[in-house]
Design a protein around this motif. Structure first.
Motif, PDB file in Angstrom:
ATOM      1  N   ASP A   7      18.784  18.813  26.657  1.00 32.46           N
ATOM      2  CA  ASP A   7      18.966  19.618  25.458  1.00 32.46           C
ATOM      3  C   ASP A   7      18.108  20.880  25.423  1.00 32.46           C
ATOM      4  O   ASP A   7      17.578  21.236  24.389  1.00 32.46           O
ATOM      5  CB  ASP A   7      18.689  18.774  24.207  1.00 32.46           C
ATOM      6  N   VAL A   8      17.945  21.532  26.558  1.00 30.14           N
ATOM      7  CA  VAL A   8      17.241  22.812  26.554  1.00 30.14           C
ATOM      8  C   VAL A   8      18.277  23.927  26.588  1.00 30.14           C
ATOM      9  O   VAL A   8      19.404  23.726  27.048  1.00 30.14           O
ATOM     10  CB  VAL A   8      16.249  22.952  27.738  1.00 30.14           C
ATOM     11  N   PRO A   9      17.919  25.103  26.115  1.00 28.35           N
ATOM     12  CA  PRO A   9      18.874  26.215  26.114  1.00 28.35           C
ATOM     13  C   PRO A   9      19.321  26.601  27.521  1.00 28.35           C
ATOM     14  O   PRO A   9      18.580  26.437  28.487  1.00 28.35           O
ATOM     15  CB  PRO A   9      18.079  27.353  25.479  1.00 28.35           C
TER      16      PRO A   9
ATOM     17  N   TRP B 290       9.777  19.556  25.125  1.00 28.73           N
ATOM     18  CA  TRP B 290      10.622  20.073  26.194  1.00 28.73           C
ATOM     19  C   TRP B 290      10.405  21.568  26.334  1.00 28.73           C
ATOM     20  O   TRP B 290      10.937  22.364  25.567  1.00 28.73           O
ATOM     21  CB  TRP B 290      12.082  19.778  25.935  1.00 28.73           C
TER      22      TRP B 290
ATOM     23  N   THR C 216      13.667  26.915  18.369  1.00 26.85           N
ATOM     24  CA  THR C 216      12.532  26.774  19.283  1.00 26.85           C
ATOM     25  C   THR C 216      11.225  27.025  18.548  1.00 26.85           C
ATOM     26  O   THR C 216      11.216  27.520  17.418  1.00 26.85           O
ATOM     27  CB  THR C 216      12.652  27.764  20.453  1.00 26.85           C
TER      28      THR C 216
ATOM     29  N   VAL D  43      11.789  23.394  22.769  1.00 22.47           N
ATOM     30  CA  VAL D  43      12.811  23.031  21.799  1.00 22.47           C
ATOM     31  C   VAL D  43      12.076  22.473  20.587  1.00 22.47           C
ATOM     32  O   VAL D  43      11.162  21.656  20.725  1.00 22.47           O
ATOM     33  CB  VAL D  43      13.794  21.996  22.380  1.00 22.47           C
ATOM     34  N   ARG D  44      12.449  22.928  19.420  1.00 24.36           N
ATOM     35  CA  ARG D  44      11.740  22.564  18.194  1.00 24.36           C
ATOM     36  C   ARG D  44      11.630  21.045  18.025  1.00 24.36           C
ATOM     37  O   ARG D  44      12.588  20.316  18.238  1.00 24.36           O
ATOM     38  CB  ARG D  44      12.442  23.164  16.993  1.00 24.36           C
TER      39      ARG D  44
ATOM     40  N   ILE E 200      19.753  27.559  19.531  1.00 26.74           N
ATOM     41  CA  ILE E 200      18.866  26.400  19.563  1.00 26.74           C
ATOM     42  C   ILE E 200      17.538  26.813  18.948  1.00 26.74           C
ATOM     43  O   ILE E 200      16.980  27.860  19.299  1.00 26.74           O
ATOM     44  CB  ILE E 200      18.666  25.893  21.003  1.00 26.74           C
TER      45      ILE E 200
END
Length: 150
Positions: free
Chosen positions: A44-46, A127, A104, A122-123, A102
């Motif tokens: 789930d990272v950009p 990650w 952050t 990622v907020r 996404i």
């Protein structure tokens, strides 16, 4: 093992042409789409960071890169929430494009002797990911010639 907080922590980063997409703008600035990479196995990272570099901003980044060389340090990181980070997306023709934004946190620009890249987390996770690097030589072109004016 790489430092998980290191902007250059991605061994898969290759700097290939499809990892950096740029569009010259009328005011001499350049809009960038930079591929993102994570040092961990996370899904789930950009995929993309979208940002604009004006000639003025290019000059500021170049000063930071010069400071790295002058001081002999590895990098200088500064908080910078300018990039918008996006998930993978697809246009109507099936071409890859930035998708949904996404959220952050701890967004930074990392300046090295030879280039800059952006990193964030990622907020509400640990990650951490980073973008492809824009070389100093390219920042010089933007700063000196305003690539959007070509």
């Amino acid at each position: 093992m790489s430092d998980r907080n290191d902007c250059r922590g991605s061994p898969t980063s290759s700097g290939e042409a499809q990892d950096i997409i740029e569009t010259p703008l009328a005011d001499g600035a350049v809009a960038f789409q930079l591929r993102c990479h994570a040092g961990q196995d996370v899904w789930d990272v950009p995929e993309w960071a979208v940002l604009t570099i004006t000639p003025q901003r290019a000059r500021r980044l170049l000063r930071l890169c010069e400071t790295v060389r002058t001081l002999g340090v590895y990098k200088i990181a500064d908080f910078d929430d300018d990039p918008d980070f996006h998930a993978w997306g697809e246009d109507d023709d099936g071409n890859e494009t930035p998708g949904e934004p996404i959220r952050t946190e701890i967004d930074q620009v990392c300046c090295y002797a030879d280039g800059v890249r952006w990193s964030a987390a990622v907020r509400h996770t640990d990650w951490i990911f980073s973008t492809e690097e824009i070389p100093v030589s390219h920042l010089l072109e933007i700063a000196e010639h305003g690539l959007g004016s070509r």
